[in-house]
Motif scaffolding. Structure first.
Motif, mmCIF file in Angstrom:
data_model
loop_
_atom_site.group_PDB
_atom_site.id
_atom_site.type_symbol
_atom_site.label_atom_id
_atom_site.label_comp_id
_atom_site.label_asym_id
_atom_site.label_seq_id
_atom_site.Cartn_x
_atom_site.Cartn_y
_atom_site.Cartn_z
ATOM 1 N N LYS A 12 68.129 23.773 63.613
ATOM 2 C CA LYS A 12 66.789 23.377 63.143
ATOM 3 C C LYS A 12 66.743 21.886 62.833
ATOM 4 C CE LYS A 12 65.282 27.859 61.504
ATOM 5 N NZ LYS A 12 65.370 28.808 60.419
ATOM 6 N N ILE A 13 67.822 21.357 62.288
ATOM 7 C CA ILE A 13 67.900 19.904 62.040
ATOM 8 C C ILE A 13 67.854 19.154 63.364
ATOM 9 C CG2 ILE A 13 69.547 18.108 61.327
ATOM 10 C CD1 ILE A 13 70.028 19.713 58.777
ATOM 11 N N ILE A 14 68.608 19.612 64.357
ATOM 12 C CA ILE A 14 68.597 18.967 65.684
ATOM 13 C C ILE A 14 67.194 18.994 66.277
ATOM 14 C CG2 ILE A 14 69.395 19.233 68.081
ATOM 15 C CD1 ILE A 14 72.051 20.375 66.794
ATOM 16 N N GLN A 41 80.583 7.742 51.149
ATOM 17 C CA GLN A 41 80.052 7.857 52.510
ATOM 18 C C GLN A 41 80.422 9.245 53.038
ATOM 19 O OE1 GLN A 41 81.788 3.994 52.895
ATOM 20 N NE2 GLN A 41 80.437 3.585 54.630
ATOM 21 N N HIS A 42 79.406 10.005 53.428
ATOM 22 C CA HIS A 42 79.630 11.377 53.902
ATOM 23 C C HIS A 42 78.620 11.676 54.999
ATOM 24 C CE1 HIS A 42 80.358 15.894 52.750
ATOM 25 N NE2 HIS A 42 80.534 15.653 54.032
ATOM 26 N N ILE A 43 79.111 11.668 56.221
ATOM 27 C CA ILE A 43 78.278 11.877 57.408
ATOM 28 C C ILE A 43 78.774 13.120 58.124
ATOM 29 C CG2 ILE A 43 77.781 10.897 59.712
ATOM 30 C CD1 ILE A 43 77.936 8.103 58.255
ATOM 31 N N GLN A 98 83.922 26.992 55.155
ATOM 32 C CA GLN A 98 82.748 26.732 56.000
ATOM 33 C C GLN A 98 81.531 27.438 55.421
ATOM 34 O OE1 GLN A 98 83.290 27.757 60.147
ATOM 35 N NE2 GLN A 98 81.347 26.797 60.750
ATOM 36 N N THR A 99 80.439 26.700 55.269
ATOM 37 C CA THR A 99 79.205 27.295 54.740
ATOM 38 C C THR A 99 78.079 27.284 55.766
ATOM 39 O OG1 THR A 99 78.515 25.190 53.759
ATOM 40 C CG2 THR A 99 79.760 26.700 52.343
ATOM 41 N N VAL A 100 78.150 26.370 56.739
ATOM 42 C CA VAL A 100 77.135 26.330 57.804
ATOM 43 C C VAL A 100 77.843 26.646 59.119
ATOM 44 C CG1 VAL A 100 75.436 24.935 59.023
ATOM 45 C CG2 VAL A 100 75.742 24.636 56.546
ATOM 46 N N LEU A 105 81.763 18.125 62.111
ATOM 47 C CA LEU A 105 82.878 17.294 61.674
ATOM 48 C C LEU A 105 82.383 16.444 60.509
ATOM 49 C CD1 LEU A 105 85.782 16.070 62.427
ATOM 50 C CD2 LEU A 105 84.483 14.313 63.628
ATOM 51 N N HIS A 106 83.048 16.589 59.364
ATOM 52 C CA HIS A 106 82.728 15.727 58.213
ATOM 53 C C HIS A 106 83.442 14.388 58.395
ATOM 54 C CE1 HIS A 106 81.289 18.999 55.365
ATOM 55 N NE2 HIS A 106 82.028 19.736 56.177
ATOM 56 N N ILE A 107 82.724 13.303 58.146
ATOM 57 C CA ILE A 107 83.313 11.962 58.068
ATOM 58 C C ILE A 107 83.164 11.533 56.615
ATOM 59 C CG2 ILE A 107 83.238 9.588 58.916
ATOM 60 C CD1 ILE A 107 81.613 10.646 61.356
HETATM 61 P P1 5GP Z 1 80.759 23.120 55.389
HETATM 62 O O1 5GP Z 1 80.922 23.563 53.962
HETATM 63 O O2 5GP Z 1 80.174 24.222 56.244
HETATM 64 O O3 5GP Z 1 81.985 22.497 55.981
HETATM 65 O O4 5GP Z 1 79.720 21.916 55.347
HETATM 66 C C1 5GP Z 1 78.346 22.078 55.364
HETATM 67 C C2 5GP Z 1 77.775 20.772 54.854
HETATM 68 O O5 5GP Z 1 76.402 20.745 55.175
HETATM 69 C C3 5GP Z 1 77.891 20.603 53.339
HETATM 70 O O6 5GP Z 1 78.621 19.421 53.037
HETATM 71 C C4 5GP Z 1 76.433 20.531 52.875
HETATM 72 O O7 5GP Z 1 76.231 19.604 51.818
HETATM 73 C C5 5GP Z 1 75.705 20.105 54.148
HETATM 74 N N1 5GP Z 1 74.339 20.590 54.226
HETATM 75 C C6 5GP Z 1 73.901 21.850 53.966
HETATM 76 N N2 5GP Z 1 72.582 21.942 54.150
HETATM 77 C C7 5GP Z 1 72.170 20.702 54.555
HETATM 78 C C8 5GP Z 1 70.894 20.159 54.902
HETATM 79 O O8 5GP Z 1 69.857 20.839 54.901
HETATM 80 N N3 5GP Z 1 70.850 18.843 55.242
HETATM 81 C C9 5GP Z 1 71.976 18.064 55.265
HETATM 82 N N4 5GP Z 1 71.819 16.785 55.613
HETATM 83 N N5 5GP Z 1 73.189 18.544 54.952
HETATM 84 C C10 5GP Z 1 73.294 19.847 54.597
#
Ligand code: 5GP
Ligand code: ZN
Length: 118
Positions: A12-14, A41-43, A98-100, A105-107
């Motif tokens: 949905k973001i894409i 910094q968290h991308i 993992q939550t999403v 990849l987290h930077i």
């Molecule tokens: P995971 O825990 O799955 O490795 O990372 C999911 C990341 O997605 C988390 O760091 C969380 O803050 C981020 N995140 C979740 N929902 C959203 C959103 O709606 N927008 C953005 N920009 N980041 C999100």
């Protein structure tokens, strides 16, 4: 799109259905600022193709996964993270935190990061 991607936050973001702060975009990958930064910094950088997690990638995705990492390198460089160092993280599955469930990849950078993770 399949039912799975219809229900996916990052798809949905894409698609622009949910707003995000874009860092980079091309035909294959999208990078944006994490909404809840764990470091100064968290991308997040994600493939535009829906892959549930890194283990879902197949040989067909070899170039895509390579590109994801190389684009992450460009972003890290542009963000000034290379001099002091930074971290890439791919949380995978329940125990991986993992939550999403769309590969990302987290930077992470901008401060000294702890190791090992909790
Ligand atoms: P995971 O825990 O799955 O490795 O990372 C999911 C990341 O997605 C988390 O760091 C969380 O803050 C981020 N995140 C979740 N929902 C959203 C959103 O709606 N927008 C953005 N920009 N980041 C999100
Ligand atoms: Zn998705």
């Amino acid at each position: 799109m399949s039912d799975m991607t219809d229900d996916c936050l990052f798809c949905k973001i894409i698609a622009g259905e949910i707003p995000s702060n874009k860092v980079y975009s091309d035909d294959d990958v999208y990078a944006f600022y994490d909404i809840n930064p764990a470091a100064p910094q968290h991308i997040l950088i994600i493939p535009k193709k829906h892959l549930t997690d890194i283990t879902s990638a197949t040989n067909e995705d070899q170039a895509l996964i390579g590109k994801l990492l190389l684009k992450a390198n460009e972003i890290a460089r542009e963000q000034g993270l290379v001099e002091n160092g930074f971290r890439y993280v791919i949380n995978t599955g329940k125990d991986g935190g993992q939550t999403v469930y769309h590969l990302h990849l987290h930077i992470l950078g901008g401060r000294a990061l702890n190791w090992p993770p909790g």
